[in-house]
Design a protein around this motif. Structure first.
Motif, PDB file in Angstrom:
ATOM      1  N   SER A  13       0.831  -1.211   0.000  1.00 57.67           N
ATOM      2  CA  SER A  13       0.000   0.000   0.000  1.00 57.67           C
ATOM      3  C   SER A  13       0.864   1.259   0.000  1.00 57.67           C
ATOM      4  N   SER A  14       2.083   1.151   0.421  1.00 58.59           N
ATOM      5  CA  SER A  14       3.067   2.228   0.531  1.00 58.59           C
ATOM      6  C   SER A  14       2.693   3.293   1.562  1.00 58.59           C
ATOM      7  N   ALA A  15       1.762   3.012   2.433  1.00 59.82           N
ATOM      8  CA  ALA A  15       1.358   3.968   3.472  1.00 59.82           C
ATOM      9  C   ALA A  15       2.501   4.240   4.447  1.00 59.82           C
ATOM     10  N   CYS A  16       3.335   3.266   4.674  1.00 58.67           N
ATOM     11  CA  CYS A  16       4.390   3.393   5.666  1.00 58.67           C
ATOM     12  C   CYS A  16       5.653   4.073   5.129  1.00 58.67           C
ATOM     13  N   GLU A  17       5.959   3.870   3.882  1.00 55.72           N
ATOM     14  CA  GLU A  17       7.231   4.344   3.320  1.00 55.72           C
ATOM     15  C   GLU A  17       7.494   5.837   3.517  1.00 55.72           C
ATOM     16  N   LEU A  54       1.220   2.038  10.942  1.00 58.81           N
ATOM     17  CA  LEU A  54       0.490   2.355   9.722  1.00 58.81           C
ATOM     18  C   LEU A  54       0.119   1.151   8.870  1.00 58.81           C
ATOM     19  N   CYS A  55       0.702   0.014   9.138  1.00 57.53           N
ATOM     20  CA  CYS A  55       0.436  -1.166   8.316  1.00 57.53           C
ATOM     21  C   CYS A  55      -0.996  -1.651   8.516  1.00 57.53           C
ATOM     22  N   ARG A  56      -1.646  -1.948   7.406  1.00 59.03           N
ATOM     23  CA  ARG A  56      -3.042  -2.399   7.446  1.00 59.03           C
ATOM     24  C   ARG A  56      -3.173  -3.889   7.758  1.00 59.03           C
ATOM     25  N   VAL A  57      -2.061  -4.617   7.675  1.00 58.61           N
ATOM     26  CA  VAL A  57      -2.076  -6.056   7.914  1.00 58.61           C
ATOM     27  C   VAL A  57      -1.238  -6.349   9.157  1.00 58.61           C
TER      28      VAL A  57
END
Length: 74
Positions: A13-17, A54-57
């Protein structure tokens, strides 16, 4: 100990990067990875590691026990 990403669970998802304060995250061969030499577990920057927060999983970003723990400067 720095974190590592379980590639089989990562949804990319690249939310964390963009929130990694050490720019320790990147994409290699289509998978996100954390460069252990740069990962500080977000110590000094945040109360908890941003890749985990932030990880969704759940349990996709885990502690890499094969690398020594980061030591913040005194």
């Amino acid at each position: 100990m720095p974190f590592k990403i379980i590639a089989s669970q990562c949804t990319s998802s690249s939310a964390c990067e963009p929130l990694c304060p050490n720019v320790a995250m990147s994409v290699k061969a289509g998978n996100f990875v954390i460069e252990s030499k740069k990962c500080t577990e977000c110590i000094v920057y945040f109360d908890e590691p941003q890749c985990v927060a932030l990880c969704r999983v759940e349990n996709t970003n885990v502690i890499d026990t094969s690398v020594p723990r980061y030591q913040a400067p005194a």
